[in-house]
Scaffold this motif. Structure first.
Motif, PDB file in Angstrom:
ATOM      1  N   LYS A   1      -1.585  -4.244   7.236  1.00  0.00           N
ATOM      2  CA  LYS A   1      -1.653  -5.509   6.501  1.00  0.00           C
ATOM      3  C   LYS A   1      -0.652  -5.505   5.346  1.00  0.00           C
ATOM      4  CE  LYS A   1      -6.561  -6.038   7.604  1.00  0.00           C
ATOM      5  NZ  LYS A   1      -7.951  -6.178   7.065  1.00  0.00           N
ATOM      6  N   PRO A   2       0.633  -5.789   5.624  1.00  0.00           N
ATOM      7  CA  PRO A   2       1.647  -5.755   4.561  1.00  0.00           C
ATOM      8  C   PRO A   2       1.377  -6.735   3.426  1.00  0.00           C
ATOM      9  CG  PRO A   2       2.521  -6.714   6.589  1.00  0.00           C
ATOM     10  CD  PRO A   2       1.218  -6.113   6.928  1.00  0.00           C
ATOM     11  N   GLY A   3       0.778  -7.892   3.751  1.00  0.00           N
ATOM     12  CA  GLY A   3       0.455  -8.856   2.697  1.00  0.00           C
ATOM     13  C   GLY A   3      -0.578  -8.320   1.725  1.00  0.00           C
ATOM     14  N   GLU A   4      -1.610  -7.645   2.257  1.00  0.00           N
ATOM     15  CA  GLU A   4      -2.631  -7.052   1.396  1.00  0.00           C
ATOM     16  C   GLU A   4      -2.054  -5.901   0.574  1.00  0.00           C
ATOM     17  OE1 GLU A   4      -5.699  -8.104   0.826  1.00  0.00           O
ATOM     18  OE2 GLU A   4      -5.246  -9.814   2.105  1.00  0.00           O
ATOM     19  N   ALA A   5      -1.145  -5.142   1.190  1.00  0.00           N
ATOM     20  CA  ALA A   5      -0.510  -4.046   0.457  1.00  0.00           C
ATOM     21  C   ALA A   5       0.304  -4.585  -0.713  1.00  0.00           C
ATOM     22  CB  ALA A   5       0.381  -3.241   1.397  1.00  0.00           C
ATOM     23  N   ALA A   6       1.060  -5.660  -0.482  1.00  0.00           N
ATOM     24  CA  ALA A   6       1.850  -6.271  -1.551  1.00  0.00           C
ATOM     25  C   ALA A   6       0.947  -6.826  -2.652  1.00  0.00           C
ATOM     26  CB  ALA A   6       2.743  -7.370  -0.974  1.00  0.00           C
ATOM     27  N   ALA A   7      -0.173  -7.418  -2.248  1.00  0.00           N
ATOM     28  CA  ALA A   7      -1.109  -7.969  -3.229  1.00  0.00           C
ATOM     29  C   ALA A   7      -1.685  -6.861  -4.108  1.00  0.00           C
ATOM     30  CB  ALA A   7      -2.236  -8.713  -2.512  1.00  0.00           C
ATOM     31  N   LEU A   8      -2.022  -5.725  -3.505  1.00  0.00           N
ATOM     32  CA  LEU A   8      -2.536  -4.605  -4.288  1.00  0.00           C
ATOM     33  C   LEU A   8      -1.484  -4.111  -5.283  1.00  0.00           C
ATOM     34  CD1 LEU A   8      -4.637  -1.622  -3.154  1.00  0.00           C
ATOM     35  CD2 LEU A   8      -2.460  -1.161  -4.257  1.00  0.00           C
ATOM     36  N   LEU A   9      -0.233  -4.034  -4.846  1.00  0.00           N
ATOM     37  CA  LEU A   9       0.830  -3.577  -5.736  1.00  0.00           C
ATOM     38  C   LEU A   9       1.054  -4.566  -6.876  1.00  0.00           C
ATOM     39  CD1 LEU A   9       3.273  -2.232  -3.003  1.00  0.00           C
ATOM     40  CD2 LEU A   9       1.941  -0.869  -4.608  1.00  0.00           C
ATOM     41  N   CYS A  10       0.822  -5.847  -6.616  1.00  0.00           N
ATOM     42  CA  CYS A  10       0.916  -6.845  -7.684  1.00  0.00           C
ATOM     43  C   CYS A  10      -0.222  -6.667  -8.691  1.00  0.00           C
ATOM     44  CB  CYS A  10       0.883  -8.260  -7.093  1.00  0.00           C
ATOM     45  SG  CYS A  10       2.394  -8.756  -6.241  1.00  0.00           S
ATOM     46  N   ARG A  11      -1.426  -6.412  -8.181  1.00  0.00           N
ATOM     47  CA  ARG A  11      -2.583  -6.244  -9.072  1.00  0.00           C
ATOM     48  C   ARG A  11      -2.414  -5.028  -9.976  1.00  0.00           C
ATOM     49  NH1 ARG A  11      -5.434  -7.452  -4.288  1.00  0.00           N
ATOM     50  NH2 ARG A  11      -6.104  -5.274  -4.037  1.00  0.00           N
ATOM     51  N   THR A  12      -1.745  -4.009  -9.476  1.00  0.00           N
ATOM     52  CA  THR A  12      -1.555  -2.806 -10.288  1.00  0.00           C
ATOM     53  C   THR A  12      -0.342  -2.915 -11.217  1.00  0.00           C
ATOM     54  OG1 THR A  12      -0.234  -1.777  -8.536  1.00  0.00           O
ATOM     55  CG2 THR A  12      -2.608  -1.325  -8.548  1.00  0.00           C
ATOM     56  N   GLY A  13       0.433  -3.983 -11.067  1.00  0.00           N
ATOM     57  CA  GLY A  13       1.619  -4.170 -11.902  1.00  0.00           C
ATOM     58  C   GLY A  13       2.860  -3.466 -11.395  1.00  0.00           C
TER      59      GLY A  13
END
Length: 465
Positions: A217-229
């Motif tokens: 799930k590349p979209g979820e991975a990108a979202a997690l990286l956004c949440r962590t800054g």
């Protein structure tokens, strides 16, 4: 004799040679092994003649000259001494540097070899590239600059996979390269593509371990990286090497917490990584695993000498050709993986089976099988068969599994060697990844036998390791 004595004897055999023919396998371990010994022998002023073969078998023995030159076999030979004997090659003209299970010549000819299977636990996780490096280093300490290639070969042959890092003598070689300034050894995420792919792509491609909610799930991975800054936006393209130590620590903790929350042990999340500071950033040559993939691409598409040129330092035309083959390799592997998933596998009990026929080259089916397995039943090994273009009477077999299955007692190499021999074929490889060639027409009997053997291994349970 012990390892030190055997390495000394191998070095002496090389020093006494007037010329040498180098016979090696076409995968990353074989190409790096050949490049290491070729460079070391050439530095002594001894002429070399390289020969790459897909497998040492009766059909390829015609390429091995029966002359007075020393023949150095790397990443093969130990299990095919019968062929050397049948060809009439004398023992004093053969040096084998290998890590596969040895099979003595039936007529009693004793071919000398340095084989990591001979010397105990400290050596068993060392591939042919490691053995070859240690012989090269014995020839001349100047060959310490070849340690990087040894690490590429070891990592490419999955020597770092089970322990998530090189161990024993293979780890010592990595330290040797680090002392020389060639290698940076560090802990990091156990993902592929850390030097060339955006971080969210690396995370979404992780299949061992599977990260719940992230893998696939590349979209979820990108979202997690956004949440962590770590990412400023979902379209960010930051690479692993661009992260600060603090970001690395934070991301690792977040991913571990996510795995634990979903009932998954985070043991496999972190691995030891091997980066090469002297290589250009954002290229496949920047770390051991991606470097190995490039060499595998060259070998699998019948251009191992281009891989050899890259090992020798070519960063011009040959390197550009290697890059092209790598892109093509990845494209076809993705296509093969999708084909396996879409066509589906047959569950025959303890293994899952598929025959791809003539659709894909026999040199890549094992890689595709490994990738497809993450989207199938990961508790059962996958067995893929295919036709062999230049040998229509043969079928190529590749098997792949995961460490969690090995821990239950499964050994793919053992199963394939036994089953293949029973139908007049030959097998080899490793407990986690193995292959075989069998006569065409016996596929059903063969797969049934492999299934029986794997079922028996599971019933017997784990062996002492």
């Amino acid at each position: 004799m012990g390892f030190v004595e055997d390495v000394s004897r191998a070095a002496e055999m090389i020093r006494e040679a007037n010329a040498a023919t180098l016979i090696s396998h076409i995968d990353a371990d074989g190409i790096t092994s050949e490049a290491i010994i070729s460079r070391a022998v050439s530095r002594l002023g001894i002429p070399v003649n390289p020969i790459f073969v897909r497998q040492l078998e009766p059909m390829t023995m015609k390429y091995i000259p029966n002359d007075d030159m020393l023949k150095i076999f790397t990443d093969l030979g130990g299990g095919q001494q019968n062929l050397l004997e049948e060809a009439g090659i004398p023992a004093d003209k053969v040096l084998i540097l290998d890590h596969h299970i040895s099979q003595p010549a039936p007529g009693g000819t004793e071919y000398f070899q340095v084989n990591s299977q001979f010397y105990g636990e400290e050596y068993t996780k060392c591939s042919a590239a490691g053995i070859t490096y240690l012989v090269a280093r014995k020839l001349d300490p100047i060959n310490k600059d070849l340690a990087k290639l040894s690490v590429v070969g070891n990592v490419g042959d999955m020597m770092a996979r089970e322990n998530r890092g090189l161990i024993g003598v293979a780890r010592w070689i990595a330290e040797d390269g680090a002392d020389f300034g060639q290698i940076k050894i560090t802990l990091g995420l156990n993902c592929y593509g850390l030097s060339t792919r955006p971080l969210h792509v690396c995370l979404s491609n992780s299949d061992d371990p599977i990260i719940p909610g992230i893998s696939g799930k590349p979209g979820e991975a990108a979202a997690l990286l956004c949440r962590t800054g770590i990412y400023e936006s979902p379209s960010d393209q930051r690479l692993w090497e661009e992260l600060s130590p603090e970001e690395v620590k934070m991301l690792t903790s977040v991913l571990a917490e996510q795995m634990i929350a979903n009932g998954e042990a985070p043991n496999g999340l972190v691995a030891e990584l091997y980066f090469f500071p002297d290589e250009m950033e954002k290229t496949p040559l920047r770390n051991a695993s991606e470097y190995a993939t490039m060499l595998n691409a060259c070998g699998r598409w019948t251009k191992p000498k281009i891989g050899e040129a890259v090992c020798f330092g070519d960063r011009g035309q040959k390197y550009r050709e290697a890059e092209h083959m790598l892109r093509h390799h990845r494209s076809i592997i993705r296509e093969l993986c999708e084909y396996i998933i879409e066509k589906g596998v047959e569950d025959i009990g303890s293994i899952q089976v598929i025959h791809t026929g003539e659709k894909y080259p026999d040199t890549i089916v094992g890689i595709g099988a490994g990738m497809a397995l993450s989207k199938l039943d990961t508790d059962k090994p996958i067995l893929v068969m295919c036709s062999v273009a230049d040998e229509p009477d043969l079928i190529k077999v590749s098997m792949r599994t995961y460490e969690k299955v090995l821990r239950r007692g499964v050994d793919l190499q053992e199963a394939l060697v036994m089953a293949a021999a029973e139908v007049g074929g030959a097998g080899g490889g490793h407990n986690i990844a193995a292959g075989a060639y069998i006569p065409k027409g016996c596929e059903n009997d063969f797969t049934r036998r492999v299934n029986e053997l794997v079922e028996g291994q599971l019933t017997a349970g784990p062996k002492d390791r």
